[in-house]
Design a protein around this motif. Structure first.
Motif, short mmCIF file in Angstrom:
data_model
loop_
_atom_site.label_atom_id
_atom_site.label_comp_id
_atom_site.label_asym_id
_atom_site.label_seq_id
_atom_site.Cartn_x
_atom_site.Cartn_y
_atom_site.Cartn_z
N GLY A 53 0.90 -1.31 -0.09
CA GLY A 53 -0.15 -0.11 -0.08
C GLY A 53 0.74 1.34 -0.08
O GLY A 53 0.42 2.33 -0.59
N PHE A 103 1.96 1.73 -3.58
CA PHE A 103 0.74 2.24 -4.39
C PHE A 103 0.36 3.59 -4.08
O PHE A 103 0.16 4.22 -5.17
CB PHE A 103 -0.56 1.10 -3.89
N SER A 104 0.36 4.19 -2.82
CA SER A 104 -0.26 5.36 -2.52
C SER A 104 0.99 6.58 -3.07
O SER A 104 0.62 7.58 -3.80
CB SER A 104 -0.17 5.63 -0.95
N THR A 117 -1.45 -8.22 -4.61
CA THR A 117 -1.68 -6.80 -5.22
C THR A 117 -3.30 -6.77 -5.35
O THR A 117 -3.92 -5.76 -4.85
CB THR A 117 -0.90 -6.34 -6.18
N ARG A 140 -5.53 -7.69 -2.44
CA ARG A 140 -5.55 -6.35 -1.41
C ARG A 140 -6.26 -5.28 -1.91
O ARG A 140 -7.39 -4.47 -1.32
CB ARG A 140 -4.36 -6.21 -1.00
N LEU A 141 -6.30 -4.95 -3.06
CA LEU A 141 -7.14 -3.95 -3.90
C LEU A 141 -8.57 -4.19 -3.57
O LEU A 141 -9.38 -3.41 -3.47
CB LEU A 141 -6.42 -3.67 -5.31
N TYR A 201 -5.63 -1.10 0.64
CA TYR A 201 -4.73 0.01 0.51
C TYR A 201 -5.44 1.18 0.75
O TYR A 201 -5.58 2.53 0.10
CB TYR A 201 -4.50 0.01 -0.98
#
Length: 322
Positions: A70, A73-74, A94, A97-98, A103
């Protein structure tokens, strides 16, 4: 608050890596510490891209661990949205979790998924003396009595291992997924032990976790969750062959910032395809227990979108997310 926390961590992560490379050199962010799957993806793909001439300078690798991917990604969404020289390592974790909103409220459509070029195949495994011979046997048993088949897997409840048999059951029009017994244990070896010992009727996991047990004859793999049979294990049928159109693999691939041009996106897709076609990548897959799994460009984005939608729906039904 989470955004500011991420920003502070990002600053320290970038400073720690000394990320001040030439503007023309591509960068690959591995959203984890050195040594893991995402780090492998960045380093192997980046190295091969340079070795085969797909890029003209070595790809710089930045490790940015935090929040199960995360943090990176952020960073990409908020600070690197139009960086056309940036690629980021991704995997099935990935997308899981999305799909489960892990995230900090960010969503998959805030980046673009370039492709996957190798995977650890998902498998459904039973003990050697199990009466279950194939997926149809398993599904029929569950439809007759949902409590008759319990699964063990190396991920937590709601994780990707849990999702694999649920995807198969979904294709069989079985909807009461909360009735399916799943025991999350600490890794694939423990899950196999549960199944061999008779505590569960099946194991759900990845091929790399079961190879030794298959070779010793302790278990049987009743399905591999890939498009085609896995090299070296050609006697194991796919779920698709058995009438269940499910592809569930721990893929290794890349995403890029959403704000880059379509032309640059296609350029990265082409570079990734070059790696996939190279002898160097085939050797890397063999050395690391990966099977061929090549989906690049729009084809891969469609696959990711469908996977996230399925996992999100099942996660809600399981109560993992609201």
């Amino acid at each position: 608050m989470k955004h500011h926390f991420f920003k502070a961590l990002i600053t320290s992560a970038v400073l720690a890596t000394g990320a001040g490379t030439a503007a023309t050199a591509a960068e690959c962010i591995a959203p984890a510490n050195p040594g893991g799957g995402w780090d492998f993806t960045c380093r192997q793909i980046g190295k091969i891209m340079f070795d085969i001439g797909a890029v003209d300078q070595p790809v710089q690798v930045t490790n940015m661990a935090g929040a199960g991917g995360g943090l990176a990604f952020s960073h990409v969404v908020n600070d690197q949205n139009d960086n056309a020289d940036l690629i980021i390592a991704a995997s099935s974790a990935t997308t899981t979790r999305l799909a489960q909103n892990a995230y900090a409220g960010m969503t998959a459509d805030q980046v673009r998924f370039v492709g996957a070029i190798g995977a650890d195949p998902g498998v459904i495994v039973v003990a050697k003396d199990s009466p279950i011979q194939n997926l149809t046997d398993m599904v029929d048993m569950i439809k007759a009595d949902p409590s008759s088949v319990a699964f063990a897997g190396g991920s937590a409840v709601g994780g990707f291992d849990h999702m694999k048999p649920l995807m198969i059951l979904q294709k069989a029009d079985f909807t009461d997924i909360k009735s399916i017994k799943y025991i999350g244990v600490d890794g694939g070896a423990d899950a196999i032990t549960q199944t061999v010992g008779g505590f569960t009727q099946a194991m759900t996991g990845d091929m790399s976790e079961v190879v030794g047990f298959v070779k010793s004859g302790e278990v049987r793999v009743i399905a591999v969750l890939t498009e085609e049979r896995v090299p070296g294990f050609e006697d194991i049928p796919t779920a698709k062959e058995q009438g269940f159109d499910v592809v569930a693999v721990n893929w290794r691939g890349l995403y890029v910032p959403k704000g880059i041009s379509d032309e640059k996106f296609e350029e990265w897709a082409g570079k990734l395809q070059q790696v996939a076609d190279s002898d160097e990548w085939k050797a890397a897959m063999e050395a690391n227990g990966l099977a061929p799994f090549t989906k690049v460009g729009g084809d891969f984005q469609s696959y990711v979108d469908g996977l996230i939608a399925d996992i999100n729906t099942m996660s809600k039904e399981l109560g993992v997310i609201q």
